[in-house]
Write an enzyme that holds these catalytic residues in place. Structure first.
Site, short mmCIF file in Angstrom:
data_model
loop_
_atom_site.label_atom_id
_atom_site.label_comp_id
_atom_site.label_asym_id
_atom_site.label_seq_id
_atom_site.Cartn_x
_atom_site.Cartn_y
_atom_site.Cartn_z
N HIS A 1 -10.63 -6.44 -2.39
CA HIS A 1 -10.17 -5.40 -1.91
C HIS A 1 -10.75 -6.10 -0.04
CE1 HIS A 1 -11.27 -1.71 0.37
NE2 HIS A 1 -10.37 -1.42 -0.61
N LYS B 1 1.13 -0.79 0.00
CA LYS B 1 -0.29 -0.03 -0.18
C LYS B 1 0.76 1.17 0.02
CE LYS B 1 -3.91 0.83 0.73
NZ LYS B 1 -4.37 1.18 0.36
#
Lengths: 434, 434
Positions: free
Chosen positions: B332, B204
């Site tokens: 996700h 991320k």
């Protein structure tokens, strides 16, 4: 409830049947005196029976027979795994396998549809729920259908062939009449709507030259007024110019125009030229064909058909795709009995919207193989069955009788060209005709 | 089995909880010491309980509260009708409601997801079948997940905040360490993969300027070799030129590049320039956005998330759309506990293919509210639960403790900007940063 194993498939029974079909005309020729269906029955290790009905041919029956060894012992709830096994055996259908005829000739989607619906019937019975609840539950109590008009020769079909059964009354008698011109088409529509209460009308064309068929549509509009939507399907026989010329003329009267031309590219050309929405059951008939349909804007409305789109759950996915891409959804039909009709109604009750009444050949059939006989229409609609599973049960006496019909009639696959040649020697199917 | 009525919804319990979350950095700022989730429990008239977990805010909780009167008395099998009722109350989400943050802020999809999963849990219990069987049955026994690396400050989160719990060992200790440069990211990856056995890695990003983050990816490739696929997600903060420049540099090492830029049009520009597949959870996040994604070729891979795509059945439809349009599908995640993980695993077992290991924040959480405690990973994968329904049960003692956390922590919605400002006064989220 503790974890339930299975139920597992113990037996699979494949029964080809022949059902009386009148001499209906279409782009491919003429309906034979009998239409072929195949009835699948799956019986589980705890003696629950599930049924389904698909268009029948000896080839499809043989493929179902060859699937038995894969399927026996499988848990009916494992539909994804069953589908994968059948894909591995038969290969994923190529869209080119569909063929040029108005009916679909692909193998895997037929077979999986047959197995899936029978498994869903069992799942519903195990759960004590109608199939529509496995599809997310019903959004309407009644599913509307459209009157499906055909040009036809005089005759009742079946053992009567081109003769009529003099004892018939009402719609049974009207169904035997010839319909070869606009006036006779209007008479057919009036008799069918009087019997079934349909609120919309579809004319199967591709039989006569365009002028006569278009005249029949204007005659229908004249006879029924604006309140009854009209659809028209020349089964992809027309040239692009023909479709645009007559399409423009019919813009004021058509709800939608089904497969005027062959192929997505031609459909896109016609669609650009006309305000009338274009529908298809011949140009976009598989998930593989959808991306190009969307990319080039080939159609506005897809006619689903669980027999050809790989079952009821796949048809729900198709409905989701149509909703996502702002395409309308309706439903295609072939000559069929009550098992297919029940499955169509469960699906029709679960899809998000039914903007267009669904197609059905059911009024043209007189046979039935479900207990209690022919299903009822009210105001053109069928009540969603509320019993567990499909909500219809096999009438084994009728099944045996219709199987005997199959053995006696000698038909092995649908071939409307051969039937037409019996009436018009030398008649040939032409993929592009007018 | 005879027709079963219901079961009907008798009670709905909405419990906001706060779960310990370490100080993870992302494009929107910093994770608070607690992440908010909402636990929904539906109890039927015959005392069957179904549960679900969604991202929580006071607004979502209030909307769920306001849904009670619509839902009480409804048959849990009628998911289509339940969805329609909620659509009528809350309106169909507009894609613009999603917001710019890395997490989705739409109401209807959240709420329906919560209700649907709890209903599916009940349906599974009624049927004696795991939820995966309601989705068509499992195609794999184990569902693979990816290591999800975060830049982070030192700290354990929760009551420890930026401090560490000195009694922690193993991954619990490693999870507390700072990761603010490539070397620390590699150390985090090694510790996480050692604990969970992940076979792929996602970083991320959107925290530091591109050079440093890209260096971290090359350091990961150096440390793990080619056998471990790498994904990278700068959360749409980059300019198109930046994404192309660094994207080209990373072409040899990235499995996919997630949301380098904001908006489908920008994604399409980047996609044309790069050989690496583009994935999205920010640019195409709803069915309404799919047609344009397909039309302009914005992405190769859609990250599903049943919390944001309106439940598990809608996620199956999304999988069908991805398959039809040759788009990849992955999943996700946000900070979550075992109820969401179980739902993700059922879905991951039913979708046709899992070409990409799914995202999960689960390693970053230490709390749990399911009986038996934290779910186990083996070689980065989770076994599909085999008990009826979700296959996990609510630990009511843990629920009460985590609800007390919620009451004590004072948080009402996720706001990573405010948390970041506590560390870097004046810090502002920028939708376009590098």
């Amino acid at each position: 409830m503790p974890l339930q194993k299975g139920p597992r498939i113990r037996e699979i029974h494949i029964t080809p049947i022949a059902i009386v079909d009148p001499p209906l005309l279409n782009a491919a020729g003429l309906h034979a005196p009998y239409a072929l269906r195949t009835i699948l029955e799956i019986v589980t290790d705890d003696n629950i029976s599930g049924i389904s009905e698909i268009p029948g041919t000896t080839e499809i029956d043989a493929a179902l027979e060859a699937s038995k060894e894969l399927l026996i012992g499988m848990d009916v709830f494992q539909l994804n795994a069953i589908q994968r096994k059948l894909e591995q055996k038969f290969g994923v259908d190529q869209s080119s396998d569909r063929g040029e005829a108005p009916w679909d000739q692909r193998k895997l989607v037929h077979i999986f549809s047959a197995v899936e619906v029978a498994c869903l019937d069992i799942m519903g019975k195990v759960m004590g729920k109608p199939i529509v609840d496995i599809l997310g539950g019903k959004l309407r109590e009644r599913v509307p259908f459209s009157a499906y008009l055909f040009y036809k020769y005089e005759g009742a079909g079946g053992e009567y062939g081109f003769n009529t059964n003099p004892n018939a009354t009402g719609w049974d008698a009207a169904r035997q009449l010839a319909a070869l011109n606009p006036g006779e088409i209007v008479a057919q529509a009036k008799a069918m709507c009087a019997e079934f209460g349909f609120q919309s009308i579809k004319l199967k064309g591709g039989v006569f030259e365009p002028r006569q068929e278009v005249d029949a549509l204007f005659a229908l509009r004249e006879a029924f007024g604006n309140a009854i939507p009209l659809r028209y399907d020349p089964n992809a026989l027309w040239k692009v110019e023909t479709a645009i010329q007559y399409g423009k003329e019919m813009e004021p009267i058509l709800e939608y125009f089904e497969d005027p031309v062959r192929g997505q590219a031609n459909m896109a050309l016609v669609r650009k030229a006309l305000a009338t929405p274009l529908a298809t059951n011949m140009c976009t008939t598989s998930f593989e064909e959808i991306p190009n349909s969307i990319a080039i804007g080939a159609e506005d409305i897809i006619l689903s058909d669980h027999h050809f789109w790989g079952g009821l759950k796949s048809s729900m996915t198709l409905a989701g795709i149509c909703k996502t891409f702002s395409r309308g959804l309706s439903m295609h039909s072939n000559s069929h009995l009550g098992i297919s009709l029940a499955a169509m109604v469960h699906l029709g009750a679960a899809i998000p919207e039914v903007p267009y009444a669904l197609d059905t050949h059911y009024p043209w059939q007189s046979d039935e193989i479900i207990v209690g006989g022919r299903m009822k229409f009210e105001e053109g609609a069928v009540m969603v069955p509320t019993e567990p599973g499909l909500g219809v049960e096999l009438d084994r006496v009728a099944l045996e009788k219709l199987h005997q019909n199959y053995l006696n009639c000698g038909l092995t696959k649908r071939n409307d060209e051969i039937e037409m040649q019996k009436v018009q020697p030398g008649w040939k199917f032409q993929a592009l005709r007018w």
